[in-house]
Motif scaffolding. Sequence first.
Motif, PDB file in Angstrom:
ATOM      1  N   THR A  10       0.811  -1.225   0.000  1.00 45.96           N
ATOM      2  CA  THR A  10       0.000   0.000   0.000  1.00 45.96           C
ATOM      3  C   THR A  10       0.842   1.271   0.000  1.00 45.96           C
ATOM      4  O   THR A  10       0.510   2.215  -0.698  1.00 45.96           O
ATOM      5  CB  THR A  10      -0.982   0.040   1.210  1.00 45.96           C
ATOM      6  N   VAL A  11       1.935   1.317   0.766  1.00 47.96           N
ATOM      7  CA  VAL A  11       2.702   2.571   0.813  1.00 47.96           C
ATOM      8  C   VAL A  11       4.084   2.478   0.142  1.00 47.96           C
ATOM      9  O   VAL A  11       4.779   3.475   0.050  1.00 47.96           O
ATOM     10  CB  VAL A  11       2.854   3.109   2.260  1.00 47.96           C
ATOM     11  N   GLY A  12       4.460   1.295  -0.299  1.00 49.33           N
ATOM     12  CA  GLY A  12       5.740   1.155  -0.997  1.00 49.33           C
ATOM     13  C   GLY A  12       6.890   0.834  -0.072  1.00 49.33           C
ATOM     14  O   GLY A  12       6.706   0.718   1.147  1.00 49.33           O
ATOM     15  N   GLU A  13       8.074   0.686  -0.660  1.00 46.97           N
ATOM     16  CA  GLU A  13       9.249   0.296   0.116  1.00 46.97           C
ATOM     17  C   GLU A  13       9.778   1.469   0.942  1.00 46.97           C
ATOM     18  O   GLU A  13       9.347   2.598   0.777  1.00 46.97           O
ATOM     19  CB  GLU A  13      10.345  -0.187  -0.837  1.00 46.97           C
ATOM     20  N   GLY A  14      10.723   1.144   1.825  1.00 47.86           N
ATOM     21  CA  GLY A  14      11.390   2.200   2.585  1.00 47.86           C
ATOM     22  C   GLY A  14      10.738   2.488   3.928  1.00 47.86           C
ATOM     23  O   GLY A  14      11.159   3.389   4.637  1.00 47.86           O
ATOM     24  N   VAL A  15       9.694   1.720   4.274  1.00 46.64           N
ATOM     25  CA  VAL A  15       9.086   1.906   5.600  1.00 46.64           C
ATOM     26  C   VAL A  15       9.668   0.847   6.543  1.00 46.64           C
ATOM     27  O   VAL A  15      10.090  -0.214   6.086  1.00 46.64           O
ATOM     28  CB  VAL A  15       7.543   1.750   5.551  1.00 46.64           C
ATOM     29  N   PRO A  16       9.709   1.124   7.849  1.00 48.42           N
ATOM     30  CA  PRO A  16      10.242   0.118   8.771  1.00 48.42           C
ATOM     31  C   PRO A  16       9.324  -1.111   8.825  1.00 48.42           C
ATOM     32  O   PRO A  16       8.101  -0.971   8.869  1.00 48.42           O
ATOM     33  CB  PRO A  16      10.267   0.844  10.123  1.00 48.42           C
ATOM     34  N   LEU A  17       9.919  -2.305   8.786  1.00 51.60           N
ATOM     35  CA  LEU A  17       9.140  -3.544   8.780  1.00 51.60           C
ATOM     36  C   LEU A  17       9.424  -4.356  10.038  1.00 51.60           C
ATOM     37  O   LEU A  17      10.503  -4.241  10.615  1.00 51.60           O
ATOM     38  CB  LEU A  17       9.493  -4.376   7.546  1.00 51.60           C
ATOM     39  N   ALA A  18       8.459  -5.187  10.428  1.00 57.14           N
ATOM     40  CA  ALA A  18       8.652  -6.043  11.600  1.00 57.14           C
ATOM     41  C   ALA A  18       9.701  -7.111  11.308  1.00 57.14           C
ATOM     42  O   ALA A  18      10.489  -7.471  12.173  1.00 57.14           O
ATOM     43  CB  ALA A  18       7.328  -6.687  11.992  1.00 57.14           C
ATOM     44  N   LEU A  19       9.698  -7.638  10.083  1.00 56.83           N
ATOM     45  CA  LEU A  19      10.651  -8.678   9.704  1.00 56.83           C
ATOM     46  C   LEU A  19      11.545  -8.141   8.579  1.00 56.83           C
ATOM     47  O   LEU A  19      11.397  -8.514   7.418  1.00 56.83           O
ATOM     48  CB  LEU A  19       9.909  -9.941   9.257  1.00 56.83           C
ATOM     49  N   GLU A  20      12.462  -7.259   8.961  1.00 58.79           N
ATOM     50  CA  GLU A  20      13.323  -6.586   7.981  1.00 58.79           C
ATOM     51  C   GLU A  20      14.073  -7.564   7.096  1.00 58.79           C
ATOM     52  O   GLU A  20      14.236  -7.358   5.900  1.00 58.79           O
ATOM     53  CB  GLU A  20      14.351  -5.694   8.703  1.00 58.79           C
ATOM     54  N   ASP A  21      14.547  -8.663   7.696  1.00 60.73           N
ATOM     55  CA  ASP A  21      15.421  -9.573   6.946  1.00 60.73           C
ATOM     56  C   ASP A  21      14.667 -10.382   5.889  1.00 60.73           C
ATOM     57  O   ASP A  21      15.264 -11.103   5.121  1.00 60.73           O
ATOM     58  CB  ASP A  21      16.184 -10.493   7.905  1.00 60.73           C
ATOM     59  N   LEU A  22      13.341 -10.276   5.858  1.00 60.05           N
ATOM     60  CA  LEU A  22      12.583 -10.955   4.802  1.00 60.05           C
ATOM     61  C   LEU A  22      12.274  -9.984   3.669  1.00 60.05           C
ATOM     62  O   LEU A  22      11.420 -10.240   2.830  1.00 60.05           O
ATOM     63  CB  LEU A  22      11.281 -11.532   5.365  1.00 60.05           C
ATOM     64  N   GLY A  23      12.962  -8.838   3.675  1.00 62.87           N
ATOM     65  CA  GLY A  23      12.682  -7.749   2.742  1.00 62.87           C
ATOM     66  C   GLY A  23      12.385  -8.173   1.317  1.00 62.87           C
ATOM     67  O   GLY A  23      11.366  -7.785   0.748  1.00 62.87           O
ATOM     68  N   GLU A  24      13.262  -9.020   0.748  1.00 59.68           N
ATOM     69  CA  GLU A  24      13.103  -9.382  -0.670  1.00 59.68           C
ATOM     70  C   GLU A  24      11.805 -10.139  -0.917  1.00 59.68           C
ATOM     71  O   GLU A  24      11.054  -9.820  -1.839  1.00 59.68           O
ATOM     72  CB  GLU A  24      14.273 -10.262  -1.091  1.00 59.68           C
ATOM     73  N   ALA A  25      11.584 -11.163  -0.097  1.00 59.34           N
ATOM     74  CA  ALA A  25      10.355 -11.954  -0.245  1.00 59.34           C
ATOM     75  C   ALA A  25       9.133 -11.073  -0.009  1.00 59.34           C
ATOM     76  O   ALA A  25       8.089 -11.245  -0.639  1.00 59.34           O
ATOM     77  CB  ALA A  25      10.364 -13.115   0.741  1.00 59.34           C
ATOM     78  N   THR A  26       9.273 -10.105   0.896  1.00 57.31           N
ATOM     79  CA  THR A  26       8.158  -9.201   1.206  1.00 57.31           C
ATOM     80  C   THR A  26       7.820  -8.358  -0.017  1.00 57.31           C
ATOM     81  O   THR A  26       6.644  -8.231  -0.393  1.00 57.31           O
ATOM     82  CB  THR A  26       8.541  -8.295   2.402  1.00 57.31           C
ATOM     83  N   VAL A  27       8.839  -7.806  -0.652  1.00 52.69           N
ATOM     84  CA  VAL A  27       8.605  -6.977  -1.840  1.00 52.69           C
ATOM     85  C   VAL A  27       7.989  -7.818  -2.951  1.00 52.69           C
ATOM     86  O   VAL A  27       7.053  -7.394  -3.632  1.00 52.69           O
ATOM     87  CB  VAL A  27       9.934  -6.327  -2.299  1.00 52.69           C
ATOM     88  N   ARG A  28       8.486  -9.065  -3.094  1.00 58.63           N
ATOM     89  CA  ARG A  28       7.945  -9.953  -4.132  1.00 58.63           C
ATOM     90  C   ARG A  28       6.460 -10.210  -3.901  1.00 58.63           C
ATOM     91  O   ARG A  28       5.640 -10.097  -4.807  1.00 58.63           O
ATOM     92  CB  ARG A  28       8.720 -11.274  -4.107  1.00 58.63           C
ATOM     93  N   ALA A  29       6.117 -10.530  -2.642  1.00 58.87           N
ATOM     94  CA  ALA A  29       4.712 -10.830  -2.328  1.00 58.87           C
ATOM     95  C   ALA A  29       3.850  -9.581  -2.451  1.00 58.87           C
ATOM     96  O   ALA A  29       2.677  -9.655  -2.805  1.00 58.87           O
ATOM     97  CB  ALA A  29       4.606 -11.409  -0.919  1.00 58.87           C
ATOM     98  N   ALA A  30       4.441  -8.420  -2.153  1.00 58.52           N
ATOM     99  CA  ALA A  30       3.678  -7.173  -2.210  1.00 58.52           C
ATOM    100  C   ALA A  30       3.282  -6.829  -3.642  1.00 58.52           C
ATOM    101  O   ALA A  30       2.268  -6.160  -3.863  1.00 58.52           O
ATOM    102  CB  ALA A  30       4.492  -6.030  -1.604  1.00 58.52           C
TER     103      ALA A  30
END
Length: 340
Positions: free
Chosen positions: A279-299
Motif C-alpha cells: 500500500t505505501v511502498g518500500e522504505g518503511v520500517p518492517l517487523a521482519l526486515e530480513d525478509l525484505g526481498e520476499a516481502t517486496v515480491r509478495a507485495a
Amino acid sequence: MSFAEIIGQERAVDALRAALRRGALHHAYLLSGPEGVGKGLTARLLAQAANCERDDGDACGACASCRKIARGVHPDVIIVERERDMARAGRWEPKGGRTPSRDIVVDQIRELVDRRLSLRRFEGRRRFVILDPADAMNPQAQNAILKTLEEPPPDTTLVLVSSSADGLLPTVRSRCLRLPFGPLPDALLAERLAAEGRAPDVARLATTLAAGSLGKALALDEEAIAARRAAVEEAAALPPDDARPWIAFAGRHGAKRERAREVCELLLVWLRDVLVVATVGEGVPLALEDLGEATVRAARLGPEVALRRIDSVRRAILALRHNASGPLALEHMFIGWFHG
Ligand SMILES: [Zn+2]
C-alpha cells in the motif's frame, strides 16, 4: 518469592491478600486464565503466605515453612498434578502397574480425599490442596472431588488452577470462587525480555507470539524464534502454481498444533509487512526486515491478495485454537492463499 513478584494480576492477587489479612480465605478458588501468566505461582504463594513463620500476610520465601512448600514437601500443602508427571517425579504410583495417564485420575482424588484429607493438619496453620492443572481431572475425578469442594475439612482451602476452565464440569466451577487472570500487557513482556538480555528483534517477535503469556515469551528464545522465522521464510518462497510444496510445508510445520499456530502467528506479522509495502511502498520500517526481498515480491501481488491471505491465516489460527488438525488447518490456509 513474594506476591510483589506476580506482575500484572493486581485484581486477583489483591483479592487473595485481602482475604488473607481478614483471615477469611474461601474454601475453594478457581484461578483461571491463559497459560504462563502466574496462576500456578500465585497458588503456591498463597499457601506459603498463609503458613509463613513471619505471618505478615506475604510469603518470606526463607523460613522453613516457605521453603518446604517451594520444594513440594510440606505435609499440609498437597499438590495434585497429572498422573504421569507425579509418577515421573516419584510422588505417585498407578494402581496395578497401569501406565500413568495424562489425566488426573479418580484414584488420585480418592487417595487425596479418603486418606490425606481425613488426617489432621500436621504443622501448618492452614492446609492447601493445589490442583494444577485442574482441567486435567477427567469427569470421574471431577465428580469424586465435588463433595470435598462443597464441604472441605476445617482450615483447608482448595485451589484449582486452570488455563481452560471450560474443561471443568459446571458443578465443579460453581463451587469455586473464580479469580480470573488476564493476559499480560506487551510492554510488560518486552520489559521482562529486555531484562533477560534478549536482543530487541527477538524480544519484539517473542512478545507478538506470546499473546500475553510471560511463560511463553520466555520460552521463545533466539533459537525458537529463528526456527519459526525460517518457516515463514520458507512459506514466503512457495511457488504459486504447484500445490505439492505447500502440502509438504503443511506436513512439516503442522504436526504439532501449538507450533503450527506460532508459525501462523508469525506469518500474520509478515503478511502485515507485505500489506504495508503493497500500500505505501518500500522504505518503511518492517517487523521482519530480513525478509525484505520476499516481502517486496509478495507485495507485487497487490494489497487485495495480502488482505485475503491475512484473512486465511486468521481463520487458520482460530481453527487451531479450536483443536483443528495442524496439517489440515495449514492446507486450508494455503488454499485460501492461492485460490482465494
Ligand atoms: Zn516464610
